[in-house]
Design an enzyme around this catalytic site. Sequence first.
Site, PDB file in Angstrom:
ATOM      1  N   LYS A 199       0.855  -1.182   0.000  1.00 47.67           N
ATOM      2  CA  LYS A 199       0.000   0.000   0.000  1.00 47.67           C
ATOM      3  C   LYS A 199       0.889   1.228   0.000  1.00 47.67           C
ATOM      4  O   LYS A 199       1.489   1.583   1.010  1.00 47.67           O
ATOM      5  CB  LYS A 199      -0.917   0.058   1.231  1.00 47.67           C
ATOM      6  CG  LYS A 199      -2.015   1.133   1.068  1.00 47.67           C
ATOM      7  CD  LYS A 199      -2.482   1.729   2.364  1.00 47.67           C
ATOM      8  CE  LYS A 199      -1.641   2.880   2.820  1.00 47.67           C
ATOM      9  NZ  LYS A 199      -1.744   4.103   1.950  1.00 47.67           N
ATOM     10  N   GLY A 252       6.378   4.829   8.878  1.00 48.92           N
ATOM     11  CA  GLY A 252       5.515   5.991   9.010  1.00 48.92           C
ATOM     12  C   GLY A 252       5.644   6.588  10.395  1.00 48.92           C
ATOM     13  O   GLY A 252       6.615   6.330  11.118  1.00 48.92           O
ATOM     14  N   SER A 253       4.651   7.354  10.782  1.00 48.69           N
ATOM     15  CA  SER A 253       4.696   8.045  12.064  1.00 48.69           C
ATOM     16  C   SER A 253       4.498   7.077  13.220  1.00 48.69           C
ATOM     17  O   SER A 253       3.888   6.009  13.071  1.00 48.69           O
ATOM     18  CB  SER A 253       3.617   9.132  12.113  1.00 48.69           C
ATOM     19  OG  SER A 253       2.327   8.554  12.205  1.00 48.69           O
ATOM     20  N   THR A 254       4.988   7.469  14.391  1.00 47.19           N
ATOM     21  CA  THR A 254       4.854   6.624  15.578  1.00 47.19           C
ATOM     22  C   THR A 254       3.397   6.400  15.979  1.00 47.19           C
ATOM     23  O   THR A 254       3.010   5.256  16.264  1.00 47.19           O
ATOM     24  CB  THR A 254       5.666   7.215  16.739  1.00 47.19           C
ATOM     25  OG1 THR A 254       7.060   7.186  16.386  1.00 47.19           O
ATOM     26  CG2 THR A 254       5.464   6.428  18.022  1.00 47.19           C
ATOM     27  N   GLY A 257       1.916   3.992  13.529  1.00 44.77           N
ATOM     28  CA  GLY A 257       2.597   2.713  13.683  1.00 44.77           C
ATOM     29  C   GLY A 257       2.100   1.930  14.884  1.00 44.77           C
ATOM     30  O   GLY A 257       1.962   0.702  14.828  1.00 44.77           O
ATOM     31  N   GLU A 274       9.147   0.841  11.389  1.00 37.92           N
ATOM     32  CA  GLU A 274      10.168   1.889  11.307  1.00 37.92           C
ATOM     33  C   GLU A 274       9.426   3.205  11.431  1.00 37.92           C
ATOM     34  O   GLU A 274       8.699   3.609  10.521  1.00 37.92           O
ATOM     35  CB  GLU A 274      10.940   1.786   9.997  1.00 37.92           C
ATOM     36  CG  GLU A 274      12.242   2.570  10.004  1.00 37.92           C
ATOM     37  CD  GLU A 274      12.083   3.971   9.437  1.00 37.92           C
ATOM     38  OE1 GLU A 274      12.024   4.906  10.260  1.00 37.92           O
ATOM     39  OE2 GLU A 274      11.999   4.114   8.219  1.00 37.92           O
ATOM     40  N   CYS A 308      12.937  10.700   8.075  1.00 33.20           N
ATOM     41  CA  CYS A 308      12.685  10.203   9.431  1.00 33.20           C
ATOM     42  C   CYS A 308      13.896  10.336  10.348  1.00 33.20           C
ATOM     43  O   CYS A 308      13.754  10.587  11.546  1.00 33.20           O
ATOM     44  CB  CYS A 308      12.197   8.761   9.388  1.00 33.20           C
ATOM     45  SG  CYS A 308      13.292   7.642   8.496  1.00 33.20           S
ATOM     46  N   GLU A 405       8.376  15.489  16.551  1.00 33.35           N
ATOM     47  CA  GLU A 405       8.830  15.378  15.164  1.00 33.35           C
ATOM     48  C   GLU A 405       8.052  16.356  14.288  1.00 33.35           C
ATOM     49  O   GLU A 405       6.834  16.282  14.195  1.00 33.35           O
ATOM     50  CB  GLU A 405       8.645  13.941  14.648  1.00 33.35           C
ATOM     51  CG  GLU A 405       9.211  13.731  13.261  1.00 33.35           C
ATOM     52  CD  GLU A 405       9.100  12.288  12.794  1.00 33.35           C
ATOM     53  OE1 GLU A 405      10.041  11.806  12.140  1.00 33.35           O
ATOM     54  OE2 GLU A 405       8.065  11.651  13.066  1.00 33.35           O
TER      55      GLU A 405
END
Length: 502
Positions: A199, A252-254, A257, A274, A308, A405
Amino acid sequence: MDNKVKTYLQHFGISEATQRFLGKPQRMFIGGAWLEASDGAVAAVIEPSTGGLLGSIPMGTAQDLDLAVRAARQQFDGGAWSQLKPLERERLIHRLADLVEQHGDELAEIESIDMGKSVVQARAVDIQGTVDTLRYFAGWASKLHGRTVEPSLPGNYLAYTRKEAVGVVGVIVPWNFPLQTMAWKLGAALATGCTVVVKPAELTSLSALRFAELVQEAGIPDGVLNIVTGRGSVVGAAMSSHPGIDKLSFTGSTPVGCTVGKSALEQMKRLTLELGGKSPAIVFADADIEAAAQAVANGVFFNSGQVCDAGTRAYVERSIYPQFLEALAKYTATLKIAPGLDPDCFISPMVSPQQQQRVLEYIALGKAEGARLYYGGEPLEGPGFFVQPTIFADCDNSMRIVQEEIFGPVLVTAPFDTVQEALTLANDSQFGLAAALYSNDLGKVHGLIPRLRAGTVYVNAHSTLDPSMPFGGYKQSGYGKDMGAEQLEFLLETKAVWITLP
């Protein structure tokens, strides 16, 4: 495609191959077929340097994702892919790498136009990185094996282990390095014999769709790679909870994730995450100040900070702090802000108006928190989603611009007095993706490397990547590794075999 985008493409010029690709309707790639979304839904693709309409992509559904998983499962459970010998898989992956290299200029243009990034950087980093990653993992296909064991228990046994592909791998790709990040995950998966459903990010799906055409051209069996475009809340959510997917790899973002990870664990999927970063750079007085300033600027402003592991926090020894800031600003002023197709572009636009607004809000927050705006900090007039490279001075670790971030061209800086203070400031973060040290004292450097809580430590440089080296973080920056031999273990099951001998 609207007139703003047409004028932009005509001004800088793009290849006929890129023109052909952009001029045709985009479809998902499932089981070797090019399909619209099952409900016919599409979403606009916006070009970041102009803000104009580039085209559209299908908005896939959970039903489309299920169709892709079934195609991948069929190939894994007994299709042509499952019957290939390791060297045959290796040759096909090398063939794919050759095709990516042959079409490198076209892919770089697509990546630049879709994401907004510098076309020169895309060619040198994204496309070359994709080629290198595929070739690195192609070599592993014929070198995966178990081991023979001599048991100590009474009796006569043959005992050995087998390494077996985990199965169908679901891959969720971010929007900042769409093709290269997909290659990180795909190369290892193909080498181990897995099949894959990808995706792409809904903001940047075009390079994945062009890549899928090359997969077909390489002769990789239909169903081995499937591309389902769409929203993360729909396709990504369906992927993380689908019982037919054995392993999920997400970048992607925390916050996202964590959500994806929880859903995947409910299905007991193998998992690689990650996630975000807020990487520190520590600059000591014995460093080459000019070289360190340039490296820090490149480490935070490359891809307009949409990286990142960008070195977004710089802690500088107090005795050189003013001199370092001056060198930093002087070098930053030489970095050209321009549309991505401009061959001299270094600072490109944000990927979307939403990302531009997010970065500007953080800049305003930094001012309100009391950080000293040392350089930049403004949007650019005119079309596109541009933000000036921004440097804050005299920051405090309690500030949100230091802890959160931002994912844009914003650097926060602060002075320190002792080595221990620098280490404490660097580790004072929920993230642990990367860190950098700038010093010519190798004894000090080697003493600090084990004490930094980060998955990667760069010395006198930033964001040096190679497919042979693992990439992944500590703490809230995720779990597992992409690249390197370490990644393979997350895609293989180890089976123990006992045979009783007479």
